[in-house]
Structures are given as C-alpha cells and as structure tokens.
Design an enzyme around this catalytic site. Structure first.
Site, PDB file in Angstrom:
ATOM      1  N   GLY A  94     -21.196  28.481  -8.697  1.00 43.82           N
ATOM      2  CA  GLY A  94     -21.124  27.749  -9.962  1.00 43.82           C
ATOM      3  C   GLY A  94     -22.380  27.966 -10.781  1.00 43.82           C
ATOM      4  O   GLY A  94     -23.048  29.004 -10.656  1.00 43.82           O
ATOM      5  N   SER A  95     -22.713  26.970 -11.594  1.00 46.32           N
ATOM      6  CA  SER A  95     -23.821  27.138 -12.541  1.00 46.32           C
ATOM      7  C   SER A  95     -25.172  27.053 -11.823  1.00 46.32           C
ATOM      8  O   SER A  95     -25.297  26.427 -10.765  1.00 46.32           O
ATOM      9  CB  SER A  95     -23.733  26.046 -13.603  1.00 46.32           C
ATOM     10  OG  SER A  95     -23.910  24.781 -12.996  1.00 46.32           O
ATOM     11  N   GLU A 108     -24.235  31.008  -5.174  1.00 46.38           N
ATOM     12  CA  GLU A 108     -23.933  32.142  -6.066  1.00 46.38           C
ATOM     13  C   GLU A 108     -23.855  31.572  -7.472  1.00 46.38           C
ATOM     14  O   GLU A 108     -22.958  30.784  -7.768  1.00 46.38           O
ATOM     15  CB  GLU A 108     -22.590  32.775  -5.689  1.00 46.38           C
ATOM     16  CG  GLU A 108     -22.530  33.326  -4.277  1.00 46.38           C
ATOM     17  CD  GLU A 108     -23.260  34.646  -4.114  1.00 46.38           C
ATOM     18  OE1 GLU A 108     -23.877  35.130  -5.097  1.00 46.38           O
ATOM     19  OE2 GLU A 108     -23.223  35.203  -3.020  1.00 46.38           O
ATOM     20  N   LEU A 109     -24.771  31.973  -8.372  1.00 49.17           N
ATOM     21  CA  LEU A 109     -24.954  31.232  -9.621  1.00 49.17           C
ATOM     22  C   LEU A 109     -24.738  32.099 -10.867  1.00 49.17           C
ATOM     23  O   LEU A 109     -24.083  33.127 -10.817  1.00 49.17           O
ATOM     24  CB  LEU A 109     -26.332  30.576  -9.599  1.00 49.17           C
ATOM     25  CG  LEU A 109     -26.643  29.807  -8.301  1.00 49.17           C
ATOM     26  CD1 LEU A 109     -28.040  29.232  -8.307  1.00 49.17           C
ATOM     27  CD2 LEU A 109     -25.613  28.707  -8.067  1.00 49.17           C
ATOM     28  N   CYS A 140     -19.138  35.532 -13.958  1.00 52.50           N
ATOM     29  CA  CYS A 140     -20.586  35.431 -13.724  1.00 52.50           C
ATOM     30  C   CYS A 140     -21.284  36.751 -14.019  1.00 52.50           C
ATOM     31  O   CYS A 140     -22.411  36.783 -14.478  1.00 52.50           O
ATOM     32  CB  CYS A 140     -20.853  34.995 -12.298  1.00 52.50           C
ATOM     33  SG  CYS A 140     -19.997  36.013 -11.078  1.00 52.50           S
TER      34      CYS A 140
HETATM   35  P1  NAD Z   1     -20.413  24.104 -12.351  1.00 56.00           P
HETATM   36  O1  NAD Z   1     -21.751  24.266 -11.712  1.00 56.00           O
HETATM   37  O2  NAD Z   1     -20.265  23.135 -13.449  1.00 56.00           O
HETATM   38  O3  NAD Z   1     -19.341  23.682 -11.248  1.00 56.00           O
HETATM   39  C1  NAD Z   1     -19.166  24.439 -10.061  1.00 56.00           C
HETATM   40  C2  NAD Z   1     -18.646  23.506  -8.988  1.00 56.00           C
HETATM   41  O4  NAD Z   1     -19.649  22.535  -8.707  1.00 56.00           O
HETATM   42  C3  NAD Z   1     -17.401  22.726  -9.401  1.00 56.00           C
HETATM   43  O5  NAD Z   1     -16.557  22.578  -8.289  1.00 56.00           O
HETATM   44  C4  NAD Z   1     -17.968  21.382  -9.801  1.00 56.00           C
HETATM   45  O6  NAD Z   1     -17.058  20.331  -9.657  1.00 56.00           O
HETATM   46  C5  NAD Z   1     -19.092  21.243  -8.795  1.00 56.00           C
HETATM   47  N1  NAD Z   1     -20.164  20.318  -9.176  1.00 56.00           N
HETATM   48  C6  NAD Z   1     -20.579  19.966 -10.411  1.00 56.00           C
HETATM   49  N2  NAD Z   1     -21.577  19.060 -10.310  1.00 56.00           N
HETATM   50  C7  NAD Z   1     -21.797  18.857  -8.986  1.00 56.00           C
HETATM   51  C8  NAD Z   1     -22.702  18.064  -8.246  1.00 56.00           C
HETATM   52  N3  NAD Z   1     -23.587  17.272  -8.842  1.00 56.00           N
HETATM   53  N4  NAD Z   1     -22.642  18.119  -6.900  1.00 56.00           N
HETATM   54  C9  NAD Z   1     -21.754  18.920  -6.270  1.00 56.00           C
HETATM   55  N5  NAD Z   1     -20.870  19.684  -6.913  1.00 56.00           N
HETATM   56  C10 NAD Z   1     -20.892  19.676  -8.266  1.00 56.00           C
HETATM   57  O7  NAD Z   1     -19.966  25.572 -12.776  1.00 56.00           O
HETATM   58  P2  NAD Z   1     -18.599  25.998 -13.487  1.00 56.00           P
HETATM   59  O8  NAD Z   1     -18.684  25.609 -14.923  1.00 56.00           O
HETATM   60  O9  NAD Z   1     -17.442  25.556 -12.679  1.00 56.00           O
HETATM   61  O10 NAD Z   1     -18.651  27.593 -13.346  1.00 56.00           O
HETATM   62  C11 NAD Z   1     -19.310  28.411 -14.255  1.00 56.00           C
HETATM   63  C12 NAD Z   1     -20.643  28.864 -13.715  1.00 56.00           C
HETATM   64  O11 NAD Z   1     -20.451  29.447 -12.436  1.00 56.00           O
HETATM   65  C13 NAD Z   1     -21.287  29.932 -14.556  1.00 56.00           C
HETATM   66  O12 NAD Z   1     -22.664  29.662 -14.653  1.00 56.00           O
HETATM   67  C14 NAD Z   1     -21.050  31.211 -13.760  1.00 56.00           C
HETATM   68  O13 NAD Z   1     -21.974  32.231 -14.003  1.00 56.00           O
HETATM   69  C15 NAD Z   1     -21.125  30.710 -12.366  1.00 56.00           C
HETATM   70  N6  NAD Z   1     -20.405  31.588 -11.448  1.00 56.00           N
HETATM   71  C16 NAD Z   1     -21.123  32.318 -10.538  1.00 56.00           C
HETATM   72  C17 NAD Z   1     -20.468  33.203  -9.688  1.00 56.00           C
HETATM   73  C18 NAD Z   1     -21.238  34.041  -8.689  1.00 56.00           C
HETATM   74  O14 NAD Z   1     -20.626  34.548  -7.755  1.00 56.00           O
HETATM   75  N7  NAD Z   1     -22.532  34.226  -8.851  1.00 56.00           N
HETATM   76  C19 NAD Z   1     -19.083  33.329  -9.750  1.00 56.00           C
HETATM   77  C20 NAD Z   1     -18.393  32.562 -10.695  1.00 56.00           C
HETATM   78  C21 NAD Z   1     -19.063  31.690 -11.526  1.00 56.00           C
END
Ligand code: NAD
Length: 486
Positions: A226-227, A248-249, A282
C-alpha cells in the site's frame, strides 16, 4: 445481499456492514461485513489454532491445496473479472490480465513449498550442525485496491505454501475481489479451517483493525502492500514489536529515453507504462526523462498517442482508461496537474476529466519545484523532463525519495545495463517500461518504496525464520572445572 467475512472456516456476519462503490458510476455495488477489533482477534486466534497443524502437513499436501485453488480461480474467472471491473474500476483488459495471472501466483507458490531447504554446516566439535527454515506462524496480510486480486494473492500464497496461517485484510475499496473471493475459493478447495481467514472493514475501522493485525502477540509476520505513509507506520510498529514485516510501497518511477532510442519503442513503453489502469500501478511511469535531442519529437508523438486513449464503459475493450478509484484520488490528481500548470508546465494532452474518469495527461517542461516532479500521483499523468546526457538523466531519476522500478530505452544494450546499474531502484528494465512483474522474481523497492521482497525464493526468506539446530555426538569438551568428578 451483503458479503460476510470468513473466520475459522465459517462465514461470519457481524450485522454491521459498509458499502462498496462502483467507481465508474458512483453507485453502491454491494455491502460487506464490517469487522471490529474483537472480530479481528477472533480471526487471529483461529489462525493461531490452525498454525501447527498446517505447518506439520507435508509440503506436498499444502501444495495440493494451492494447485486446487489455482484451478478454481480459473473456473471462476468470469466471476473475478466482474468484480475487478465493478468493484475495482478495472478496464476489461486489465481485469482479464489480473484474473489470468492469479492462478500462476498459486502455482509458483507451490514451488516455494519445496524450497524451504536448510544447510548442513561444518562443526568444530563434530556435531551435526543444521540450519532449518520454519514458518513464522500467523501472518497478517494487508493489501491495496489497485490490483486487489493479484496483490492479495501475492501477499499470502507463499506465506501459506511454506506453512504459515494467514489473516487477510483487503482494502475497504475492494473487499470482494481482494478478500472474500479468495475465502470462497479456498473453502471450495477444502482448506482446513483457520488456515486462511478474511477480515473486511471500513476505512473508519481500519486503524483499530490494523493495529490488532500488527500488535496481536500471535502475529509473527506482516505482509503489507500500500502507500508509503501507512507502510511506514506499520513497519515502525512491527520493528518496535520485533516482528518481521515486508512492506511494498509507493513509487515515482522513471522511464529514461536515451539519445539513441528507437522512438516507436519509447512511445509504446511510455503509453503503456503511464496509462495502464489509469496510472494506478505502484510501478507506473510517472516521470519520463528524455534526451534533449529527441524530447520534442518524442513528446509530440507520445501526446498524440495519449489523446487516442478513450475512457468510458470499462467493459469496452476500446476504452482502456477506466475510472479513478475514488474522489480523494481524483482530487489529488487534479491538484497536482493544476500546480504543474500554475508553475509553467505545458499540458500536451489531457488535463481534463469527465465524472470519475481522468484523461491520459502529458505534461512537458516539468521542473523540480512542481508536485508532479516528486510526489506520487497514482493517476494517468506523465511528466516529461529533459536531460542533457546519461549522467543528468540518472541524477534526475535518482532525485526522489522512492526507488521501486525503472525503464531505460536505448539502442545500445550495454549502455542500458550500465544505466540500470546506476539507478537506485529495486528493479530496472532495459528497453521496456517500468511496469513488469512475474510470480517468481524478487519484487520490491529501495528507499521509501519499501523493505523486503515478494516472489519465489525471496518470499521463502520473507515468510520463514532461520533456525540453527545441532546434535552433539561426543566431540564437545567442557572446561575441566565444570566436569563432575569421577
Ligand atoms: P493504503 O496505504 O491507503 O491502503 C493499503 C491497505 O492498508 C488497505 O488495505 C487499507 O485498508 C490498509 N490500511 C490503511 N490504513 C491502515 C492502518 N492504519 N493500519 C493498517 N492498515 C491500514 O494504500 P492504497 O490507497 O490502498 O494503495 C495505493 C498505494 O499502494 C500507492 O501508494 C501504491 O504505490 C501502493 N502500491 C504499492 C505496491 C508495491 O508492490 N510496491 C503495489 C500496489 C500499490
């Protein structure tokens, strides 16, 4: 109808639900169970109770469940495609790709089940000295919405294969294609109860549920995609608790177009890399660093190609630009493009939107003071920057807090590999866009793009612990004062 969660091999409906919106038309697509902290504890405890039995199954048996699951995903592909389109806002081509990729993740993971091999070490005392790999125990898997099925599967497949039990929490935007779908698949495959649990919750609950998923003492490993902002919090918390976390961010990936590049190849790599899934990948190409000598011709051709990309009905193969996932993301894209325009960037294509659809956008004359230069956009926006030579192109490419992937286009393969070597990214691809993945490769980033690797043998390291075990056979001599007098 509301989707339930899956805990300890049973469907669980807590009564409370949250809505899932179809990003293409803003209408409610379904309702899904909204977990609270006690439900999360229950899921973790069921995973903990299942952990030993699962770890002690022969690896061949564990592999068999994953092979079955791969077949079931294939049989239910239409079902997955539907939710990837309606829930995740995927263009049909992307949904077909993603649904076709997931079975491969499970099949590749079965190879990992055979790879938890250890070592025999030499011993000064003639002991049998072994290194063994064992599963961590319970692994929490938290996944994003952009490739919900692929990234959930990548997050948990090898973890399961090497003997961990799992609690999967998909994104609140994609709880079905990123979570409930897999619970159905593994239930059909006959997976023992508790080995894979799926917990779904709303954005409002995620801090609470997330904290439990990291800090519960049964949880020994965390796989987060995620982010960077959230991943950093999770990795810090896991670090404090001394738990293994693979995060993985985000990214701000560059495509470097060197002065000898074939422009046909460059335009196609840039268009696919920047605009596939509306740039919500990502490793999307967000910065294009073009050699000064060809920048103008490249930008003109690239912008013309971008203008051809239609948005509209995601089920129409001729409309590859689907919707942006939500209003928050759309606003971020608009703000960044406006900021670039205000600071002097030229908009050669796009810069416009229609409902939740943002048009493929090409910006030129982008400078370091603009948000699009440094901040992840996660939308269909490509910023073209020019460079005088390879050294300058590399310096610009490395001038970011992120370090996920990169692409280099050149007619000279040696030169391409040399540039790849000098980039501070976890992955780099010569004569291709930065968007690349295969189930068995070590996928991951440097710097703020993450810590740890997913894929193949790298995932075996990620989801196992190394142990040193010895067998003493009379060669070890203790100092005489410690010996019992005869
Ligand atoms: P996000 O960080 O908002 O959410 C990712 C996950 O984390 C979701 O399941 C969300 O519910 C959960 N989450 C949110 N807050 C949390 C907390 N406080 N505690 C625990 N879990 C929590 O990201 P997103 O908007 O879903 O995805 C987009 C981001 O992900 C972009 O920055 C993108 O670059 C990144 N991404 C990275 C990869 C990689 O492999 N490097 C792949 C895909 C997406």
């Amino acid at each position: 109808m509301a989707y339930s969660m899956y805990i300890d091999g049973a469907w669980y409906a807590p009564g409370d639900t949250f809505p899932v919106i179809n990003p293409a038309d803003g209408a409610e697509w379904t309702q899904v169970a909204n977990a609270d902290r006690p439900a999360t504890v229950q899921a973790i405890e069921s995973a903990a109770a299942a952990a030993n039995g699962w770890a002690n199954l022969p690896h061949t048996e564990r592999a068999r469940y994953l092979l079955k699951a791969a077949d079931i995903v294939e049989a239910r592909r239409d079902n997955l495609v539907d939710s990837l389109v309606d829930e995740a806002g995927s263009w049909i081509g992307k949904a077909m790709f993603e649904s076709g990729y997931v079975p491969g993740i499970f099949r590749a993971a079965t190879a990992a089940a055979y790879q938890t091999s250890g070592e025999i070490l030499p011993s000064e005392h003639d002991k049998v000295s072994m290194v063994q790999r064992c599963p961590l125990g319970v692994v929490s898997v938290i996944s994003p919405w952009n490739f919900p099925a692929l990234l959930s599967a990548r997050g948990f497949a090898v973890a399961l294969a090497v003997g961990n039990s799992v609690v999967l929490k998909p994104s609140e935007e994609t709880p079905v294609s990123g979570g409930v779908f897999f619970a159905e698949v593994f239930e059909e495959a006959g997976l023992p109860p508790g080995v894979l649990n799926v917990v779904t919750c709303s954005r409002e609950r995620v801090t609470d549920v997330g904290e439990e998923l990291v800090s519960n003492p049964h949880v020994r490993g965390i796989s987060f995609t995620g982010s960077t902002a959230v991943g950093r919090e999770i990795a810090s918390r896991a670090g404090f608790l001394l738990k293994k976390a693979c995060v993985e961010l985000g990214g701000k990936d560059a495509l470097l177009i060197l002065d000898d590049a074939d422009l046909d190849r460059a335009v196609n790599a840039a268009t696919f890399g920047s605009f596939m899934h509306q740039g919500q990948i990502c490793m999307s190409v967000e910065r294009i660093i073009a050699a000064e000598s060809l920048a103008e011709e490249f930008s003109g051709r690239f912008a013309a190609n971008a203008r051809r990309l239609k948005s509209g009905n995601p089920r129409d193969l001729g409309c590859p630009i689907g919707p942006i996932i939500n209003e928050r993301q759309l606003e971020k894209i608009r703000t960044q493009v406006e900021d670039a325009r205000d600071r002097g960037a030229k908009v050669l294509a796009g810069g416009t939107s229609n409902g939740n659809f943002y048009d493929a956008t090409v910006l030129t004359e982008v400078t370091a003071d603009m948000q699009v230069y440094s901040e992840e956009t996660f939308g269909p926006v490509a910023a073209v920057i020019t460079a005088a030579d390879d050294d300058e192109a590399i310096a610009i490419a490395n001038d970011t807090e992120y370090g996920l992937s990169a692409g280099i286009i050149t007619a000279d393969e040696e030169r391409g590999l040399e540039v790849a070597r000098r980039l501070h990214t976890g992955m780099a691809h010569v004569n291709d866009s930065s968007v690349n993945d295969e189930p068995h490769v070590p996928f991951g980033g440097m710097k703020s793009s993450g810590l740890g690797r997913h894929g193949g043998r790298a995932s075996v390291d990620t989801f196992t612990e190394m142990r040193w075990i010895t067998l003493e056979r009379g060669g070890r001599h203790y100092p005489p004062p410690f010996l019992e007098p005869k």
